[in-house]
Design a protein around this motif. Sequence first.
Motif, PDB file in Angstrom:
ATOM      1  N   LEU A 157     -28.549 -34.651 -15.417  1.00  0.00           N
ATOM      2  CA  LEU A 157     -28.404 -33.380 -16.125  1.00  0.00           C
ATOM      3  C   LEU A 157     -29.172 -33.375 -17.438  1.00  0.00           C
ATOM      4  O   LEU A 157     -29.686 -32.334 -17.868  1.00  0.00           O
ATOM      5  N   ILE A 171     -24.885 -37.770 -15.752  1.00  0.00           N
ATOM      6  CA  ILE A 171     -25.312 -37.469 -17.120  1.00  0.00           C
ATOM      7  C   ILE A 171     -26.811 -37.674 -17.267  1.00  0.00           C
ATOM      8  O   ILE A 171     -27.508 -36.876 -17.907  1.00  0.00           O
ATOM      9  N   TYR A 181     -26.851 -29.912 -20.018  1.00  0.00           N
ATOM     10  CA  TYR A 181     -25.877 -30.881 -20.501  1.00  0.00           C
ATOM     11  C   TYR A 181     -25.997 -31.050 -22.006  1.00  0.00           C
ATOM     12  O   TYR A 181     -27.091 -31.223 -22.540  1.00  0.00           O
ATOM     13  N   SER A 217     -20.829 -30.637 -20.628  1.00  0.00           N
ATOM     14  CA  SER A 217     -20.849 -31.408 -21.864  1.00  0.00           C
ATOM     15  C   SER A 217     -19.995 -32.644 -21.639  1.00  0.00           C
ATOM     16  O   SER A 217     -19.282 -32.750 -20.637  1.00  0.00           O
TER      17      SER A 217
END
Length: 379
Positions: free
Chosen positions: A34, A31, A41, A20
Amino acid sequence: MISAERFCDELQRRGFDFASGVPCSFFGGPIALLGREPGRYVPATNEGSALAVAAGAALAGRSSYVMLQNSGLGNLINPLTSLVMTYRIPLLSFVSLRGWPDPAEDEPQHAVMGPTTQPYLRLLGLPNWILRPGDGLEQFRKILGAAQDALRAGRPPFVLVEKGVVGTTEAQPPEGNDTKLDSGEVVRTITKLATDSPIIASTGYTGRELFGIEDRPTNFYMQGSMGHASSIGLGVALAKPDRKVIVLDGDGAALMHLGAFSTIGSQQPSNLIHVVLDNGVHDSTGSQPTTSSTTRLEEVAAAAGYQTWRRCRTLTEVRDAIGSALGSPGPHMCVIPTRPRTGPMPPRATSSLTPESIRGRFTAAIGGAPDATTVSGAS
């Protein structure tokens, strides 16, 4: 440099299968990768929430990590110290090192956190390592091994990441942008209607856009402090009830501290106009998606106690909404779907103005108190 694919694969190979975070351009590649795989994520609205989400997954048996910018480390401290450290929850954190090694080479809002990030973690007794651009995959593996040893010992480790360590990956733009407004045209329309009303512009591209379109002393350009534009606007509105105050917010920033809506609703500032430019992404960090597609911000404002709330899809609707708000008691909410920004952006206000001068001229322009740095203390 470690490619985004290698970065994610190495963590996956070691069992870290849940992440996260809050976007930072340093982690734009991981990011983006994912985010293409459901369940890997969670885009959190703020850093504390990201840590809590990852902690929940860790409690349920997943090996978890978070990614965030050091400017948001303060949002992380409460759940870090009172949840993760207190319950000894095994959780790995990656923090980008903005304002480091030379604060003068970064934006002004990073000057404080850059040199103090590592000392602050040491003050808390937390193990940490710096990953530098010259470090390759083998060094990354050595740091991860040491971090896993710390996790087994019940100490949450931090990997501090300098600029240029992790490669980038193209983010996938949201769909349906062809029907949305250009944010520059929206900002230009609002500034024409605002005349001399104070405008508080959120950090990132929103403030840069306002600065490029019409710089004036009654503009306050936020550098950092993401998510607090509406609260700053509330403070100005309550202190100057005879002036209409306009907040130019972004969807990611508004979502970061959504509780501010409730505070505004409870205080009922009749002179506050809250505008959210909703493009569905964190523009300045690489266009990672926000969660605004599933949150009707104008309906949140309505539930919080705003007097009016509208979603404007045309410039005519924007003119009507702002014109009406300028002539009627609020607080007012205006959500405007816009396209993600493309092409060159205007420079930051701090490219030609110091933060102190932005503050000083804004305070003087709205008839505030004298500059505190020029007022001597009472004897």
